[in-house]
Write a protein that holds these residues in place. Sequence first.
Motif, PDB file in Angstrom:
ATOM      1  N   ARG A 245     -10.221  28.899 -21.313  1.00 38.96           N
ATOM      2  CA  ARG A 245     -11.181  28.434 -20.361  1.00 38.96           C
ATOM      3  C   ARG A 245     -10.909  27.292 -20.132  1.00 38.96           C
ATOM      4  N   LEU A 246     -10.952  26.567 -18.838  1.00 41.91           N
ATOM      5  CA  LEU A 246     -11.199  25.629 -18.796  1.00 41.91           C
ATOM      6  C   LEU A 246     -13.030  24.841 -18.516  1.00 41.91           C
ATOM      7  N   ASP A 247     -12.866  24.610 -19.448  1.00 44.61           N
ATOM      8  CA  ASP A 247     -14.316  24.258 -19.803  1.00 44.61           C
ATOM      9  C   ASP A 247     -14.553  23.282 -18.588  1.00 44.61           C
ATOM     10  N   TYR A 248     -15.238  23.037 -17.667  1.00 46.95           N
ATOM     11  CA  TYR A 248     -16.007  22.009 -16.857  1.00 46.95           C
ATOM     12  C   TYR A 248     -17.299  21.840 -17.822  1.00 46.95           C
ATOM     13  N   THR A 249     -18.241  22.752 -17.980  1.00 47.39           N
ATOM     14  CA  THR A 249     -19.499  23.073 -17.594  1.00 47.39           C
ATOM     15  C   THR A 249     -19.545  21.742 -19.123  1.00 47.39           C
ATOM     16  N   GLN A 250     -18.857  20.637 -19.708  1.00 48.17           N
ATOM     17  CA  GLN A 250     -19.315  19.012 -20.786  1.00 48.17           C
ATOM     18  C   GLN A 250     -19.449  18.614 -19.986  1.00 48.17           C
ATOM     19  N   ASN A 251     -19.319  19.090 -18.442  1.00 54.05           N
ATOM     20  CA  ASN A 251     -20.519  17.729 -17.155  1.00 54.05           C
ATOM     21  C   ASN A 251     -21.312  17.488 -17.487  1.00 54.05           C
ATOM     22  N   ILE A 252     -22.232  17.914 -18.513  1.00 56.14           N
ATOM     23  CA  ILE A 252     -24.091  17.705 -18.467  1.00 56.14           C
ATOM     24  C   ILE A 252     -24.701  16.288 -18.959  1.00 56.14           C
ATOM     25  N   ARG A 253     -25.543  16.575 -19.215  1.00 58.01           N
ATOM     26  CA  ARG A 253     -26.191  15.210 -19.739  1.00 58.01           C
ATOM     27  C   ARG A 253     -26.472  15.907 -21.496  1.00 58.01           C
ATOM     28  N   ASN A 254     -26.392  15.323 -22.298  1.00 64.32           N
ATOM     29  CA  ASN A 254     -26.550  16.233 -23.231  1.00 64.32           C
ATOM     30  C   ASN A 254     -25.206  16.785 -23.983  1.00 64.32           C
ATOM     31  N   LYS A 255     -23.993  17.295 -23.312  1.00 61.32           N
ATOM     32  CA  LYS A 255     -23.731  18.040 -23.779  1.00 61.32           C
ATOM     33  C   LYS A 255     -22.211  16.808 -23.977  1.00 61.32           C
ATOM     34  N   THR A 256     -21.235  17.074 -25.683  1.00 60.20           N
ATOM     35  CA  THR A 256     -20.768  16.244 -25.779  1.00 60.20           C
ATOM     36  C   THR A 256     -18.922  17.203 -26.201  1.00 60.20           C
ATOM     37  N   LEU A 257     -18.405  16.390 -26.131  1.00 60.15           N
ATOM     38  CA  LEU A 257     -17.420  16.469 -26.693  1.00 60.15           C
ATOM     39  C   LEU A 257     -16.696  15.537 -27.857  1.00 60.15           C
ATOM     40  N   VAL A 258     -16.106  15.809 -29.191  1.00 57.68           N
ATOM     41  CA  VAL A 258     -15.970  15.069 -30.043  1.00 57.68           C
ATOM     42  C   VAL A 258     -15.191  13.433 -29.642  1.00 57.68           C
ATOM     43  N   GLY A 259     -15.335  12.868 -30.960  1.00 53.64           N
ATOM     44  CA  GLY A 259     -15.111  11.646 -29.675  1.00 53.64           C
ATOM     45  C   GLY A 259     -13.674  11.089 -30.729  1.00 53.64           C
ATOM     46  N   PRO A 260     -12.790  10.177 -29.565  1.00 43.53           N
ATOM     47  CA  PRO A 260     -11.695   9.926 -30.227  1.00 43.53           C
ATOM     48  C   PRO A 260     -11.946   9.744 -31.702  1.00 43.53           C
ATOM     49  N   PHE A 261     -10.863   9.898 -32.518  1.00 40.87           N
ATOM     50  CA  PHE A 261     -10.820   9.142 -33.461  1.00 40.87           C
ATOM     51  C   PHE A 261     -11.218  10.135 -34.557  1.00 40.87           C
ATOM     52  N   SER A 262     -12.829  11.095 -34.392  1.00 44.66           N
ATOM     53  CA  SER A 262     -13.474  11.704 -35.230  1.00 44.66           C
ATOM     54  C   SER A 262     -13.153  12.517 -36.383  1.00 44.66           C
ATOM     55  N   PRO A 263     -13.111  13.041 -37.202  1.00 46.19           N
ATOM     56  CA  PRO A 263     -12.757  13.779 -38.355  1.00 46.19           C
ATOM     57  C   PRO A 263     -13.030  15.442 -37.278  1.00 46.19           C
ATOM     58  N   ARG A 264     -12.608  16.110 -37.838  1.00 45.70           N
ATOM     59  CA  ARG A 264     -13.129  17.577 -37.397  1.00 45.70           C
ATOM     60  C   ARG A 264     -13.363  18.399 -38.906  1.00 45.70           C
ATOM     61  N   ALA A 265     -14.836  19.421 -38.697  1.00 48.38           N
ATOM     62  CA  ALA A 265     -15.003  20.120 -39.568  1.00 48.38           C
ATOM     63  C   ALA A 265     -14.248  21.197 -40.004  1.00 48.38           C
ATOM     64  N   ALA A 266     -12.871  20.682 -40.410  1.00 48.22           N
ATOM     65  CA  ALA A 266     -12.081  21.515 -40.884  1.00 48.22           C
ATOM     66  C   ALA A 266     -11.001  21.392 -42.430  1.00 48.22           C
ATOM     67  N   ASP A 267     -10.509  22.405 -42.658  1.00 51.21           N
ATOM     68  CA  ASP A 267     -10.162  22.223 -43.709  1.00 51.21           C
ATOM     69  C   ASP A 267      -8.729  20.955 -43.774  1.00 51.21           C
ATOM     70  N   GLY A 268      -8.714  19.781 -44.854  1.00 57.99           N
ATOM     71  CA  GLY A 268      -7.624  18.836 -44.535  1.00 57.99           C
ATOM     72  C   GLY A 268      -8.195  17.844 -43.836  1.00 57.99           C
ATOM     73  N   ALA A 269      -9.767  17.851 -43.599  1.00 59.46           N
ATOM     74  CA  ALA A 269      -9.888  16.727 -41.919  1.00 59.46           C
ATOM     75  C   ALA A 269      -9.170  16.715 -41.628  1.00 59.46           C
ATOM     76  N   PRO A 270      -8.570  17.338 -40.785  1.00 54.37           N
ATOM     77  CA  PRO A 270      -7.936  16.569 -39.101  1.00 54.37           C
ATOM     78  C   PRO A 270      -8.713  16.014 -38.449  1.00 54.37           C
TER      79      PRO A 270
END
Length: 319
Positions: A245-270
């Motif tokens: 899916r090409l998710d354009y719906t993230q462009n809404i106030r208070n909808k966000t994508l993970v920020g640059p250099f943020s860890p992710r909640a996954a094994d190994g801390a990617p």
Amino acid sequence: MPAEAGVSADELAALDAMGAKGTWAVDGVDLTVSNLDKVLFPARPDEEPVTKRDLLRYLGQVSGAMLPYFAGRPCNMVRHPNGTDAGGFWAKAAPKRAPEWMTQWPNEDAAKDETRWYVVVDRPATLLYMANLAAVEYHPWTSSCATSREPDWALIDLDPGTETTWEQVVLLAKMHQVALDQLGLQAGIKVTGKRGIQIWIPVEPGLGFDDTLAWVEKLSIMVGNLVPDLVSWAWTKADRGGKARLDYTQNIRNKTLVGPFSPRAADGAPVSVPITWDELDDPDLAPDRWTVRTLPARLADVGDPMADLLGLHQQLPPL
């Protein structure tokens, strides 16, 4: 302390020398930290698990590069107090016992059941305070506190489906690169730390979220129509037939994508990592290639490929 300064080597050494808990003098404050040896991220094969101390050390190391994307903005976070292999939750509201030095922003447009006070992650101490509360993911708003209804980033989220290969995600990214080049727009690209890729386009002041949403939707449809066998516009993954899916719906106030250099909640801390467009041709590239242990060395070697886009004002041309 300005965001670019980050955390000093001496401050990081003090963290490493500390026992399981203590008071950490960092960024001009005395920060109480606890459960430092608690595992927050289970290990990946042939790797060690990642503890809270590891998370704090990583965020201290990269804070100088990370915080310019967060300063002056509300921030949504994901907390996993019992580790990422247990349940987590979105944390939008500022902690009730937040210290006086922590910047908060009141969302005066909040409805009765919505978050009113948000954390503004504008200094290393705030980032580290939240990490001590097991905030493992950091999602900045695309608008600032000062102009919360005017985004300064337009976002393209390449969200793979269950049958989407990594090579197909890369192909979709390259197709967007061609389109953006033809439109004369500069954009940053980053791997998400999980399966996808995101494209961040800096835009001029004065646009509303309706503007960026409509523009990205048009671009997504133009690209997606070229590869209908790869892309679905269905809302839920269950209805997409395994397609991306090409998710354009993230462009809404208070909808966000993970920020640059943020860890992710996954094994190994990617980690979600900005890359150059040329790196899409790297056969070793993977969306979760870098972790909290390996990203600092990359950052020291190549820097932040998206840094020049911070504060860039661009018109979105008609489509």
